[in-house]
Design an enzyme around this catalytic site. Structure first.
Site, PDB file in Angstrom:
ATOM      1  N   GLU A  62       1.362   0.236  -5.147  1.00 30.08           N
ATOM      2  CA  GLU A  62       0.900   1.496  -5.712  1.00 30.08           C
ATOM      3  C   GLU A  62       2.103   2.403  -5.975  1.00 30.08           C
ATOM      4  O   GLU A  62       2.866   2.696  -5.054  1.00 30.08           O
ATOM      5  CB  GLU A  62      -0.059   2.184  -4.736  1.00 30.08           C
ATOM      6  CG  GLU A  62      -1.333   1.398  -4.472  1.00 30.08           C
ATOM      7  CD  GLU A  62      -2.222   2.066  -3.426  1.00 30.08           C
ATOM      8  OE1 GLU A  62      -3.383   2.343  -3.735  1.00 30.08           O
ATOM      9  OE2 GLU A  62      -1.733   2.300  -2.300  1.00 30.08           O
ATOM     10  N   ASP A  77       0.848  -1.188   0.000  1.00 35.49           N
ATOM     11  CA  ASP A  77       0.000   0.000   0.000  1.00 35.49           C
ATOM     12  C   ASP A  77       0.889   1.245   0.000  1.00 35.49           C
ATOM     13  O   ASP A  77       1.891   1.308   0.709  1.00 35.49           O
ATOM     14  CB  ASP A  77      -0.895  -0.008   1.244  1.00 35.49           C
ATOM     15  CG  ASP A  77      -1.957   1.066   1.203  1.00 35.49           C
ATOM     16  OD1 ASP A  77      -2.769   1.046   0.265  1.00 35.49           O
ATOM     17  OD2 ASP A  77      -1.974   1.912   2.109  1.00 35.49           O
TER      18      ASP A  77
END
Length: 683
Positions: free
Chosen positions: A406, A377
């Protein structure tokens, strides 16, 4: 101006102004020792004002490579904790159910700021905390390196990890993955998969409920684990299952206490709210291992979501801050926590002991739990050197591990590890360019994407088709190989694809959209994802038009909104079967999973096509495919078209209605393209 270490004055050699905001660099006449760093250090500006000095970056000089955490044996338990700024540290030992410590053990300071204690006797089942005295204050905390905890993570727990292993655990192994491109990832949440009233699962919203077999829902549709295996994906991606702060162990009421889990508290402990009995420290560990073991028996890899760039909170609610105040976080020159994450804090992955903590956590989950990979994340907030180390170490343990995250940066900060930093790494990133090409911007929900006939999206789709590699002067992307591109149109963030398209259809004043057209758009999006080079990624329920009633951020919405509604699987069974057929096609044909840029350039050719149509030919048994030539066509127009085919007779395996590996019919010369549809054919 004067400088003191426990009232001992140190001579200041130089004071240097470093910027216009009043920041100064002070150079001392002598170096501080390791022992000095745990003392009270003050800067005296004048006779009336003393400012406490906190040690942060300098602590990297005390990087420690030895054991950390508690280590149990029936004869004794050893404790190691790194806290170089503490004057003293104690281990507080609690019997189960007791609120006051039965024993308080003074720890011994070793080199590099590590504190150690050895407690004789069998402490299995005992609970513990650390008590630190640092910067003139007593602080208590659970162990940052906890492997087990009591209910609500109030105490760390001493456990015999060998007792957490399910039967035949020693025979369990990671799922073999030759290339990232071979993965078809299905993103799920523990509670969502089984939490609905119509899931047919007995142990709803639990680790073990997720692996109940042969469960069915409305009209006999497969649910839970049976749904996942029937669909045919190769990996599940679990939203965070490590201990997160908003997980409520005592009240498993997901209608009122639901959360995705992006608020980490302890990183090496499974979250208790998904356990059948969170009061037993070892039970949740065993349940997670049973869950992973069952997925492995089905040939499905398990990827876990990890959230390193921030914690739930700082100060007293952060084991990091209680152990070594401020060190583990990015702090600005005013002494404030830097907020690059939107959570009020940002961890400092570049600090050596924070980097070590990240690596230790990943190694632990890989070895102890046999997980098959990690999704990072806010990965763009983590520094590049840390991510390179992650790849090197985790791949050395499990060469089949899949790593992705990400790539975007933090709030008003450029990525520290983004698309431009990938190089030749074996780390993949979410392809937001293809996502937005397919569905339209996630930030402007009423804008259509290619899958609903939006203008001028063809080149972005083509870029996704080639896995976002450097294909030619016009089609060139971020990836050095197609395995670095995670191709998707929907994930847990933002609106589901169905909700996004529905909102866009309502905002479209040029025409009215029918449910059948929206279903066609859903199928077209799936066809693009599952026939493009790169790594295919689907969000749970995307395969049957999942809706969250237009909630674009359902991280704490009730389970009744978040759980998969298996009525929709029956209602949209044709969409589900279409996804299932495309998955079968992708797994059977390596032409859709080429390994290198050179392969893609040699074997994939784009065909001339009208507006809102992307068509390409994959030729010459690409990547060892049994089919010599494959034509793939995406028609994003809302009307049917006639398309001229390359010469020869073609066997159609995917059209507007069906998908798979069996020939539906043959065609040649020209083919009718239905509105909002895909076609795949071979010869």
């Amino acid at each position: 101006m004067a400088f003191f270490v426990d009232e001992r004055p140190l001579k200041i050699d130089r004071v240097h102004k470093i910027d216009s905001t009043g920041n100064f660099l002070i150079t001392l006449d002598e170096k501080l020792t390791e022992e000095d760093l745990c003392k009270d250090i003050f800067l005296q500006i004048n006779l009336d004002e003393k400012i406490r000095v906190y040690s942060i970056e300098v602590l990297d000089n005390l990087y420690y490579e030895g054991p950390l955490g508690s280590f149990f044996s029936p004869q004794y338990t050893e404790f190691y904790v790194w806290s170089p700024v503490s004057k003293w540290v104690e281990v507080l030992l609690y019997a189960r159910g007791e609120k006051e410590p039965k024993k308080t053990v003074q720890m011994q300071r070793l080199e590099k700021g590590v504190w150690y204690a050895k407690v004789e006797g069998n402490l299995e089942g005992w609970l513990y905390k650390y008590r630190f005295f640092s910067y003139g204050k007593i602080r208590e905390s659970v162990d940052l390196y906890s492997k087990a905890v009591s209910t609500t993570s109030e105490y760390s727990a001493i456990v015999d990890l060998s007792k957490t292993n399910p039967q035949n655990w020693q025979k369990d192994h990671h799922v073999h993955l030759k290339n990232y491109q071979d993965a078809i990832i299905y993103e799920i949440h523990i509670a969502d998969m089984t939490g609905s009233k119509n899931s047919g699962v007995e142990k709803k919203s639990t680790y073990l409920g997720l692996i109940e077999e042969n469960t069915t829902g409305p009209f006999g549709v497969c649910t839970g684990l049976s749904h996942i295996t029937e669909l045919g994906v190769t990996h599940v991606h679990l939203l965070p299952i490590n201990d997160f702060y908003t997980g409520d162990d005592l009240n498993r009421d997901f209608e009122n206490h639901y959360n995705w889990g992006y608020d980490p508290y302890l990183y090496m402990v499974p979250e208790g709210c998904y356990s059948l009995d969170p009061s037993g420290p070892i039970l949740r560990i065993k349940e997670v291992k049973q869950m992973i073991q069952k997925f492995h028996q089905k040939g499905i890899g398990v990827i876990i979501d990890v959230v390193f760039p921030h914690t739930f909170a700082v100060g007293e609610l952060s084991p990091f801050d209680q152990t070594v105040p401020f060190y583990y976080y990015r702090i600005d020159q005013t002494g404030s926590y830097v907020d690059e994450t939107g959570m009020g804090n940002t961890t400092a992955s570049e600090r050596l002991m924070m980097r070590r903590f990240i690596l230790d956590t990943l190694i632990y989950w890989t070895k102890e739990y046999h997980v098959d990979g990690f999704r990072f994340d806010q990965m763009g907030v983590i520094d590049k050197q840390t991510m390179i180390q992650v790849q090197k170490i985790i791949k050395s343990i499990n060469p089949s591990a899949i790593l992705y995250g990400e790539p975007w940066g933090g709030m008003n900060v450029a990525p520290r590890f983004g698309k431009d930093d990938l190089g030749d790494t074996q780390i993949a990133v979410f392809n937001d360019e293809l996502r937005d090409a397919i569905r339209g911007s996630v930030f402007v929900v009423n804008k259509k994407g290619f899958a609903m006939g939006a203008h001028r999206k063809e080149n972005r789709v083509k870029l996704g088709v080639v896995g976002s590699v450097q294909y030619n002067a016009k089609i060139k992307g971020f990836a050095s190989n197609p395995g670095q591109s995670i191709n998707y149109a929907e994930c847990h963030d933002n609106h589901t694809l169905w909700d996004k398209n529905t909102l866009a259809s309502k905002a479209d004043h040029s025409r009215k959209w029918s449910v059948d057209e929206l279903k066609s758009s859903q199928k077209l999006a799936a066809a693009i994802i599952l026939t493009s080079q790169g790594v295919a990624f689907l969000h749970a329920g995307q395969d049957f038009c999942r809706t969250k009633n237009f909630n674009g951020n359902s991280y704490n919405a009730p389970i009744s909104l978040n759980a998969l509604d298996y009525n929709r699987k029956f209602e949209f069974i044709d969409v589900y079967e279409y996804h299932k057929g495309l998955i079968e096609l992708r797994k059977a044909h390596p032409a859709f999973r080429m390994k290198t840029v050179d392969q893609i350039k040699r074997h994939l050719i784009f065909l001339n096509a009208p507006k809102r149509v992307v068509a390409f030919l994959i030729k010459d048994h690409a990547n060892g495919d049994p089919w010599d030539q494959i034509v793939v066509i995406y028609n994003a127009n809302t009307e049917q078209l006639t398309f001229e085919l390359p010469e020869g007779n073609w066997n159609v395996v995917v059209d507007w209605k069906n998908a798979g590996i069996q020939t539906l019919y043959q065609t040649s010369k020209k083919v009718i393209l239905k509105p909002l549809s895909a076609m795949v054919m071979f010869r």
